[in-house]
Design an enzyme around this catalytic site. Structure first.
Site, PDB file in Angstrom:
ATOM      1  N   ASP A  49       0.657  -1.110  -0.051  1.00  0.00           N
ATOM      2  CA  ASP A  49       0.016   0.000  -0.033  1.00  0.00           C
ATOM      3  C   ASP A  49       0.892   1.282   0.122  1.00  0.00           C
ATOM      4  O   ASP A  49       0.649   2.330  -0.787  1.00  0.00           O
ATOM      5  CB  ASP A  49      -0.869   0.031   1.262  1.00  0.00           C
ATOM      6  CG  ASP A  49      -2.003  -1.043   1.282  1.00  0.00           C
ATOM      7  OD1 ASP A  49      -2.335  -1.456   0.114  1.00  0.00           O
ATOM      8  OD2 ASP A  49      -2.669  -1.323   2.114  1.00  0.00           O
ATOM      9  N   GLU A 132     -12.953   7.191  11.942  1.00  0.00           N
ATOM     10  CA  GLU A 132     -12.987   5.710  12.223  1.00  0.00           C
ATOM     11  C   GLU A 132     -11.630   5.269  11.558  1.00  0.00           C
ATOM     12  O   GLU A 132     -10.993   5.562  10.681  1.00  0.00           O
ATOM     13  CB  GLU A 132     -14.156   5.237  11.478  1.00  0.00           C
ATOM     14  CG  GLU A 132     -14.078   5.595   9.955  1.00  0.00           C
ATOM     15  CD  GLU A 132     -15.601   5.381   9.324  1.00  0.00           C
ATOM     16  OE1 GLU A 132     -15.575   4.571   8.310  1.00  0.00           O
ATOM     17  OE2 GLU A 132     -16.435   6.085   9.767  1.00  0.00           O
ATOM     18  N   LYS A 134      -9.487   3.162   9.158  1.00  0.00           N
ATOM     19  CA  LYS A 134      -9.522   2.634   7.609  1.00  0.00           C
ATOM     20  C   LYS A 134      -9.047   1.024   7.631  1.00  0.00           C
ATOM     21  O   LYS A 134      -8.105   0.714   7.727  1.00  0.00           O
ATOM     22  CB  LYS A 134      -8.663   3.650   6.708  1.00  0.00           C
ATOM     23  CG  LYS A 134      -8.699   3.207   5.187  1.00  0.00           C
ATOM     24  CD  LYS A 134      -7.888   4.117   4.607  1.00  0.00           C
ATOM     25  CE  LYS A 134      -8.084   3.782   3.103  1.00  0.00           C
ATOM     26  NZ  LYS A 134      -7.646   2.523   2.709  1.00  0.00           N
ATOM     27  N   LYS A 308     -14.610  12.145   8.226  1.00  0.00           N
ATOM     28  CA  LYS A 308     -15.492  12.495   7.524  1.00  0.00           C
ATOM     29  C   LYS A 308     -16.393  13.795   7.896  1.00  0.00           C
ATOM     30  O   LYS A 308     -16.776  13.804   9.176  1.00  0.00           O
ATOM     31  CB  LYS A 308     -16.641  11.604   7.174  1.00  0.00           C
ATOM     32  CG  LYS A 308     -16.065  10.425   6.130  1.00  0.00           C
ATOM     33  CD  LYS A 308     -17.010   9.207   6.334  1.00  0.00           C
ATOM     34  CE  LYS A 308     -16.390   7.841   5.871  1.00  0.00           C
ATOM     35  NZ  LYS A 308     -17.264   6.832   5.813  1.00  0.00           N
TER      36      LYS A 308
END
Length: 716
Positions: A49, A132, A134, A308
């Site tokens: 990643d 939150e 991931k 968010k």
């Protein structure tokens, strides 16, 4: 994702010319598309990643500086990868987009600042964020109509995914019917399918026992388990689902992101218990740090946290830009470190007898991969001493039983970066580096000399080809792609034949068919008449071999492909080369001088050749092999070709031939292939991804050719 992709460029984006940027943009676009396909379609990522993020960061930076390069099908404008075709396609009523990334605290501050400016908020207006972990899993969209699950689809390319409804129905975390009353007629619940680390390890144990595919990490195992044609296989795999978002909704049951999370719970879904409401940049950063500290203790993989904007009306006002929403961002973690216990240290003996100590670890997740082994390099490294005598880890040695910190920096090969002395048990064992080879011969171990004639850090077995560990590694080299390239005879097959006693030296490979009446290979598990016939045909096809490949396949120390080619061209035939080697081994000064006069051949290679052919055992191996194989004379370089005597450098990605093929072609036509650009370089052949070598070519006034121009020049 899995292993790392080393960046092919070193030029800062700010220093790129437009021509360089265009070439690199194309290369990066193709690379990103390839990795998206491997990750989203095939569940078989080839890079980590962190490495992927680095590629995309550079790609985005190039597009930002050269916006004219942006196109509709650019990876910056798309999400994921198109559906694979294995499942029915499902069109998402609301696209499943991905989040932009933040890698530093400053990126998070910029993100919050952009939102405040876009919404035209006053300085004292506070923005609430739902934060939150991931989850590193497989994104999923679940469509409910009248409260009943009707469709489950993967993300795919964001616009279209794959129908995996039958498989999703087997997950206990996914309700077939939504709980509660007054539900919207249409509800699309989105979230992540994942597998716990514990379940992943147990699954891999079962896979190993059954001889089935071993998964690289929990994300791959979750994706592979979900994308099965047979739902009973999915049902047998312990998959979980966290709900955290929504798609098409006929009515909104809440006004905030946090309110929707609570509504998901009322409907029967599992949500992440670590989700938290934050009201400032400082709270967001504190949340990121807190989750990172817990990361190793969590039983599922995460690769960052997500922020968010909590108010849904603000989310709607903020909207989207290209492939990402303005109202959310993923704050990624840096290269991961993890603590684990070093259970043992084992010695691996390489083809040339070099010793490599390998640490055996309690399995631990690092950068999305379960790590069980780590290289400890050499005796000095274990003692806390570097290659140049420098102190490592503040001089802390590594002992069996120690708690160690391992890291995949850039998510490359794991390495031990620290030893936690305060956790060292009283019975921690100091590793006694062997002075004898662990093979049955127990031959002496010596420390190799450095170029300066001093004792080096690398230990080596002196048993040469009498050592069974070196024998097997030599056989693997012999059959490898760059040597004899025998199809169907990979490392696994070589190991099997060696363990059975059927192949102990290279010549034995060519007598397998003759001995098969007794061996009955077609009756061995994994083989059949067809596969055995194909193997024997592949072996027969290698009864003629180019001299340079034959020399390389002998496995002499310091004789790689380039050196083998230089020796082959220098002597022309096997007979001449063999005769010279025997003379060199006997100390013939004239033969030594002749070999020393060859291009690219020096004292180190001559000593290696002398040592190899000075051993009766090695001469016997060669003699038996040459009875089975015809060695072709070296092809003389063409002196009338347009590149004869020229020096050529290849850089970037070649699209019409491999780098090895290009190198071999150039050398066949009489050119010298170099790895660096200098005043003596005649041509630089540049493909997509060409970096610093292009600048070097400009500096030295070297002619730069595209791959097509190169092929036109050499007439191919």
């Amino acid at each position: 994702m899995a292993k790392t992709a080393k960046s092919k460029q070193s030029v800062d984006v700010a220093d790129l010319t437009k021509a360089q940027a265009k070439v690199e943009w194309k290369r990066l676009a193709l690379e990103l598309e390839t990795h998206d396909r491997l990750y989203y379609q095939e569940d078989a990522p080839k890079i980590s990643d962190a490495a992927y993020d680095e590629l995309r960061r550079r790609f985005n930076a190039i597009e930002k500086r050269f916006p004219e390069l942006v196109s509709r099908d650019s990876p910056s404008q798309t999400v994921g990868a198109a559906p694979s075709g294995r499942f029915k396609k499902v069109r998402h009523a609301v696209p499943m987009l991905s989040l932009d990334n933040a890698f530093a605290e400053e990126d998070v501050r910029d993100f919050v600042g952009r939102i405040a400016r876009f919404l035209k908020l006053a300085e004292d207006d506070r923005i609430a964020f739902s934060a939150e972990p991931k989850i590193d899993g497989l994104s999923m969209s679940l469509r409910y109509e009248g409260g009943q699950l009707v469709t489950a689809a993967t993300r795919g390319d964001g616009a279209e995914g794959e129908d995996v409804t039958a498989n999703i129905r087997t997950l206990k975390d996914v309700p077939q019917k939504l709980h509660g009353r007054n539900l919207p007629d249409i509800c699309e619940i989105r979230g992540e399918v994942y597998m716990t680390k514990q379940a992943f390890l147990a699954l891999n144990e079962r896979q190993k026992e059954a001889g089935d595919t071993i998964f690289a990490n929990p994300r791959n195992s979750a994706a592979g388990s979900l994308r099965q044609k047979d739902p009973t296989i999915t049902a047998s795999r312990p998959l979980g689902f966290f709900a955290y978002a929504w798609g098409d909704m006929s009515a909104m049951p809440a006004e905030t992101q946090s309110g929707m999370i609570k509504w998901f719970e009322h409907c029967g879904f599992t949500t992440n218990p670590l989700t938290k409401l934050c009201h400032s940049v400082e709270e967001l950063i504190a949340f990121h740090r807190a989750i990172e500290e817990q990361r190793a203790e969590l039983d599922y993989d995460i690769d960052g946290v997500v922020y968010k904007v909590d108010r849904i009306d603000w989310q709607e006002r903020l909207g989207f830009v290209s492939r990402t929403p303005r109202w959310g961002i993923a704050h990624k973690f840096p290269a991961e470190r993890a603590m684990t216990v070093l259970k043992d240290i084992e010695i691996q003996v390489g083809r040339t007898g070099s010793f490599t100590p390998v640490g055996k670890l309690e399995p631990v997740g690092v950068g999305g991969v379960i790590v069980q082994n780590v290289t400890l390099h050499n005796e000095d490294y274990i003692k806390g001493i570097g290659n140049k005598g420098e102190v490592l880890r503040e001089g802390r040695d590594i002992r069996i039983g120690d708690t160690v910190v391992i890291q995949r920096a850039g998510d490359v090969i794991p390495q031990v970066v620290d030893v936690l002395i305060d956790k060292r048990p009283a019975d921690a064992e100091v590793f006694a580096f062997p002075r004898k080879c662990p093979c049955p011969l127990h031959t002496d171990v010596v420390r190799e000399e450095t170029a300066a004639g001093e004792e080096g850090s690398r230990a080596r077995c002196t048993g040469e080809f009498a050592c069974p560990y070196q024998k097997i590694e030599h056989l693997k080299l012999f059959a490898s792609r760059r040597a004899f390239d025998i199809d169907g005879l990979g490392e696994k097959q070589i190991q099997f034949f060696f363990d059975e006693g059927w192949v102990k030296e290279p010549a034995d490979i060519f007598t397998l068919q003759k001995r098969n009446a007794k061996l009955k290979l077609e009756e061995v598990e994994g083989y059949g008449e067809t596969s055995v016939r194909n193997l024997f045909n592949a072996i027969e096809a290698r009864r003629e071999m180019a001299l340079e490949r034959f020399i390389y396949a002998l496995g002499m120390r310091y004789v790689g492909e380039t050196t083998a080619l230089a020796l082959a061209r220098g002597y022309g035939s096997w007979e001449a080369f063999h005769d010279a080697c025997l003379k060199v081994a006997n100390g013939d000064e004239e033969a030594i001088a002749e070999m020393d006069a060859l291009d690219q051949i020096g004292e180190t290679v001559i000593k290696s050749v002398a040592a190899y052919f000075g051993e009766d055992h090695n001469r016997g191996i060669v003699e038996r092999l040459t009875r089975e194989v015809k060695i072709l004379d070296a092809e003389k370089p063409k002196r009338n070709s347009p590149i004869a005597t020229k020096t050529v450098v290849f850089t970037g990605t070649l699209e019409k031939m491999t780098r090895d093929e290009a190198k071999a072609t150039a050398e066949r036509l009489g050119a010298k292939v170099s790895g660096s650009v200098s005043k003596k370089t005649d041509y630089v052949v540049a493909g997509p991804g060409a970096g610093s070598k292009l600048k070097d070519a400009e500096k030295h006034g070297v002619k730069v050719l595209t791959e097509d121009e190169w092929l036109q020049l050499i007439g191919e």
